[in-house]
Design a protein around this motif. Structure first.
Motif, PDB file in Angstrom:
ATOM      1  N   THR A 148       0.825  -1.211   0.000  1.00 46.07           N
ATOM      2  CA  THR A 148       0.000   0.000   0.000  1.00 46.07           C
ATOM      3  C   THR A 148       0.854   1.254   0.000  1.00 46.07           C
ATOM      4  O   THR A 148       0.610   2.199  -0.764  1.00 46.07           O
ATOM      5  CB  THR A 148      -0.939   0.011   1.222  1.00 46.07           C
ATOM      6  OG1 THR A 148      -1.786  -1.128   1.185  1.00 46.07           O
ATOM      7  CG2 THR A 148      -1.782   1.280   1.248  1.00 46.07           C
ATOM      8  N   ARG A 187       2.929   1.791  -3.255  1.00 46.74           N
ATOM      9  CA  ARG A 187       2.119   2.289  -4.367  1.00 46.74           C
ATOM     10  C   ARG A 187       1.801   3.774  -4.235  1.00 46.74           C
ATOM     11  O   ARG A 187       1.208   4.355  -5.145  1.00 46.74           O
ATOM     12  CB  ARG A 187       0.829   1.473  -4.478  1.00 46.74           C
ATOM     13  CG  ARG A 187       1.074   0.103  -5.106  1.00 46.74           C
ATOM     14  CD  ARG A 187      -0.198  -0.690  -5.258  1.00 46.74           C
ATOM     15  NE  ARG A 187       0.026  -1.873  -6.083  1.00 46.74           N
ATOM     16  CZ  ARG A 187      -0.888  -2.796  -6.338  1.00 46.74           C
ATOM     17  NH1 ARG A 187      -2.105  -2.662  -5.836  1.00 46.74           N
ATOM     18  NH2 ARG A 187      -0.602  -3.830  -7.098  1.00 46.74           N
ATOM     19  N   GLY A 217       1.275   1.057 -14.601  1.00 44.70           N
ATOM     20  CA  GLY A 217       1.022   1.066 -13.156  1.00 44.70           C
ATOM     21  C   GLY A 217      -0.435   0.849 -12.804  1.00 44.70           C
ATOM     22  O   GLY A 217      -0.755   0.314 -11.731  1.00 44.70           O
ATOM     23  N   LEU A 218      -1.330   1.255 -13.696  1.00 46.30           N
ATOM     24  CA  LEU A 218      -2.760   1.030 -13.471  1.00 46.30           C
ATOM     25  C   LEU A 218      -3.140  -0.408 -13.804  1.00 46.30           C
ATOM     26  O   LEU A 218      -3.954  -1.023 -13.105  1.00 46.30           O
ATOM     27  CB  LEU A 218      -3.581   1.999 -14.328  1.00 46.30           C
ATOM     28  CG  LEU A 218      -3.369   3.487 -14.043  1.00 46.30           C
ATOM     29  CD1 LEU A 218      -4.176   4.325 -15.034  1.00 46.30           C
ATOM     30  CD2 LEU A 218      -3.747   3.841 -12.611  1.00 46.30           C
ATOM     31  N   ARG A 259      -2.747  -3.031 -11.207  1.00 44.23           N
ATOM     32  CA  ARG A 259      -3.720  -2.926 -10.120  1.00 44.23           C
ATOM     33  C   ARG A 259      -5.106  -3.403 -10.542  1.00 44.23           C
ATOM     34  O   ARG A 259      -6.090  -3.118  -9.885  1.00 44.23           O
ATOM     35  CB  ARG A 259      -3.808  -1.466  -9.644  1.00 44.23           C
ATOM     36  CG  ARG A 259      -2.535  -0.947  -8.973  1.00 44.23           C
ATOM     37  CD  ARG A 259      -2.596   0.564  -8.908  1.00 44.23           C
ATOM     38  NE  ARG A 259      -1.586   1.154  -8.058  1.00 44.23           N
ATOM     39  CZ  ARG A 259      -0.322   1.365  -8.403  1.00 44.23           C
ATOM     40  NH1 ARG A 259       0.097   0.979  -9.607  1.00 44.23           N
ATOM     41  NH2 ARG A 259       0.532   1.935  -7.569  1.00 44.23           N
ATOM     42  N   LYS A 260      -5.203  -4.126 -11.632  1.00 45.72           N
ATOM     43  CA  LYS A 260      -6.509  -4.505 -12.191  1.00 45.72           C
ATOM     44  C   LYS A 260      -7.356  -5.363 -11.263  1.00 45.72           C
ATOM     45  O   LYS A 260      -8.564  -5.454 -11.435  1.00 45.72           O
ATOM     46  CB  LYS A 260      -6.321  -5.235 -13.527  1.00 45.72           C
ATOM     47  CG  LYS A 260      -6.236  -4.287 -14.723  1.00 45.72           C
ATOM     48  CD  LYS A 260      -6.202  -5.056 -16.015  1.00 45.72           C
ATOM     49  CE  LYS A 260      -6.236  -4.114 -17.207  1.00 45.72           C
ATOM     50  NZ  LYS A 260      -6.146  -4.848 -18.485  1.00 45.72           N
ATOM     51  N   ASN A 261      -6.718  -6.004 -10.297  1.00 46.88           N
ATOM     52  CA  ASN A 261      -7.513  -6.806  -9.368  1.00 46.88           C
ATOM     53  C   ASN A 261      -8.391  -5.933  -8.470  1.00 46.88           C
ATOM     54  O   ASN A 261      -9.321  -6.410  -7.836  1.00 46.88           O
ATOM     55  CB  ASN A 261      -6.617  -7.697  -8.502  1.00 46.88           C
ATOM     56  CG  ASN A 261      -5.625  -6.891  -7.691  1.00 46.88           C
ATOM     57  OD1 ASN A 261      -5.253  -5.797  -8.081  1.00 46.88           O
ATOM     58  ND2 ASN A 261      -5.171  -7.445  -6.571  1.00 46.88           N
ATOM     59  N   ASP A 262      -8.065  -4.624  -8.443  1.00 48.77           N
ATOM     60  CA  ASP A 262      -8.930  -3.661  -7.766  1.00 48.77           C
ATOM     61  C   ASP A 262     -10.063  -3.320  -8.738  1.00 48.77           C
ATOM     62  O   ASP A 262      -9.826  -2.852  -9.851  1.00 48.77           O
ATOM     63  CB  ASP A 262      -8.128  -2.402  -7.418  1.00 48.77           C
ATOM     64  CG  ASP A 262      -8.936  -1.383  -6.630  1.00 48.77           C
ATOM     65  OD1 ASP A 262     -10.155  -1.301  -6.843  1.00 48.77           O
ATOM     66  OD2 ASP A 262      -8.329  -0.663  -5.823  1.00 48.77           O
ATOM     67  N   TYR A 319     -10.335  -0.214 -11.070  1.00 48.20           N
ATOM     68  CA  TYR A 319      -9.455   0.020 -12.211  1.00 48.20           C
ATOM     69  C   TYR A 319     -10.037  -0.649 -13.460  1.00 48.20           C
ATOM     70  O   TYR A 319      -9.510  -1.630 -13.986  1.00 48.20           O
ATOM     71  CB  TYR A 319      -8.044  -0.491 -11.914  1.00 48.20           C
ATOM     72  CG  TYR A 319      -7.303   0.388 -10.933  1.00 48.20           C
ATOM     73  CD1 TYR A 319      -6.473   1.407 -11.370  1.00 48.20           C
ATOM     74  CD2 TYR A 319      -7.458   0.222  -9.555  1.00 48.20           C
ATOM     75  CE1 TYR A 319      -5.815   2.233 -10.477  1.00 48.20           C
ATOM     76  CE2 TYR A 319      -6.807   1.050  -8.653  1.00 48.20           C
ATOM     77  CZ  TYR A 319      -5.985   2.047  -9.120  1.00 48.20           C
ATOM     78  OH  TYR A 319      -5.344   2.873  -8.225  1.00 48.20           O
ATOM     79  N   THR A 356      -0.568   7.165 -11.736  1.00 48.82           N
ATOM     80  CA  THR A 356      -1.125   6.552 -10.528  1.00 48.82           C
ATOM     81  C   THR A 356      -1.357   7.585  -9.423  1.00 48.82           C
ATOM     82  O   THR A 356      -1.778   7.231  -8.321  1.00 48.82           O
ATOM     83  CB  THR A 356      -0.190   5.455  -9.998  1.00 48.82           C
ATOM     84  OG1 THR A 356       1.095   6.021  -9.721  1.00 48.82           O
ATOM     85  CG2 THR A 356      -0.035   4.332 -11.019  1.00 48.82           C
TER      86      THR A 356
END
Length: 247
Positions: free
Chosen positions: A76, A79, A102-103, A106-109, A112, A157
């Motif tokens: 966290t 990032r 960088g985005l 984070r695709k599991n979020d 995004y 990001t």
């Protein structure tokens, strides 16, 4: 307000100490330049702030977390930082995909999504003047364009701390000016705190709010840009900013 605090920080390779900083605070929302001759420990300090180099002693405190030889930053916190290196590294893909990297990781979020990423990449591209280059292969760009992609990739990001290691070292004056404008805009638009390592005294004077003068791994002087360049308290600082050799 303090964003980052250093306490009794040392970095040693074998018997050589390259960074030795008892204490240092980096202020939130400011652009801070680290200056000093080659070999003074500037990049090593920057890499430790980013968590890429592990301190031999002491610690760095950022966002309530401690980074030391015994403890790493959490994902966290990592990032919330972004790093731009001296030599731009381009993935063998489009400029769009390079900026979006960088985005995409984070695709599991669930926030995004494709539309979100497209919007953020578009904003970063406009800020860095790369809108017309988004479909181009990044490896075909000029040095100045690649430098702008590196900054856009870091900014997309929206990090709280943007770290730059000599980002304009090999660029022509026009591209140097463009990168400096982008860094200022990142500071204004995103509220990013910026720490930039530079050999360019003119650059430090143009864009920094505060300056740290590092020599032999130690902080000789730290203050406002005006005080460092107009009225330094240490004679070594005065000689360095005047372009004289120091030892």
């Amino acid at each position: 307000m303090t964003l980052l605090k250093i306490d009794k920080l040392k970095k040693t390779y074998d018997s050589l100490t390259v960074v030795d900083i008892p204490d240092l605070e980096i202020k939130s929302g400011k652009i801070t330049a680290i200056i000093g001759p080659s070999g003074s420990g500037k990049s090593t300090l920057l890499f430790m702030i980013n968590g890429l180099e592990v301190p031999s002693e002491g610690c760095i405190r950022f966002e309530g977390e401690v980074f030391s030889s015994a403890q790493s930053y959490s994902l966290t916190v990592r990032r919330k930082m972004a790093m731009v290196f001296q030599k731009p590294v381009m993935f063998n893909s489009s400029v769009y995909e390079n900026i979006a990297y960088g985005l995409n990781v984070r695709k599991n979020d669930l926030s995004y999504k494709k539309e979100y990423i497209s919007e953020k990449v578009g904003n970063a591209a406009r800020l860095t003047g790369l809108e017309s280059k988004l479909k181009q292969k990044a490896v075909t760009l000029s040095g100045g364009e690649a430098g702008r992609v590196s900054v856009a990739r870091a900014m997309v990001t929206e990090p709280k701390l943007l770290l730059l290691d000599e980002p304009t070292a090999s660029l022509d004056p026009q591209n140097i000016s463009a990168i400096e404008d982008i860094v200022r805009e990142a500071n204004r638009t995103y509220g990013a705190s910026v720490v930039i390592v530079t050999h360019n005294m003119f650059q430090a004077r143009r864009i920094a709010d505060e300056v740290i003068f590092l020599l032999d791994g130690k902080i000789i002087e730290h203050g406002s840009t005006e005080s460092i360049f107009e009225n330094p308290s240490d004679p070594r600082t005065r000689r360095f900013v005047s372009g004289e050799m120091i030892c």
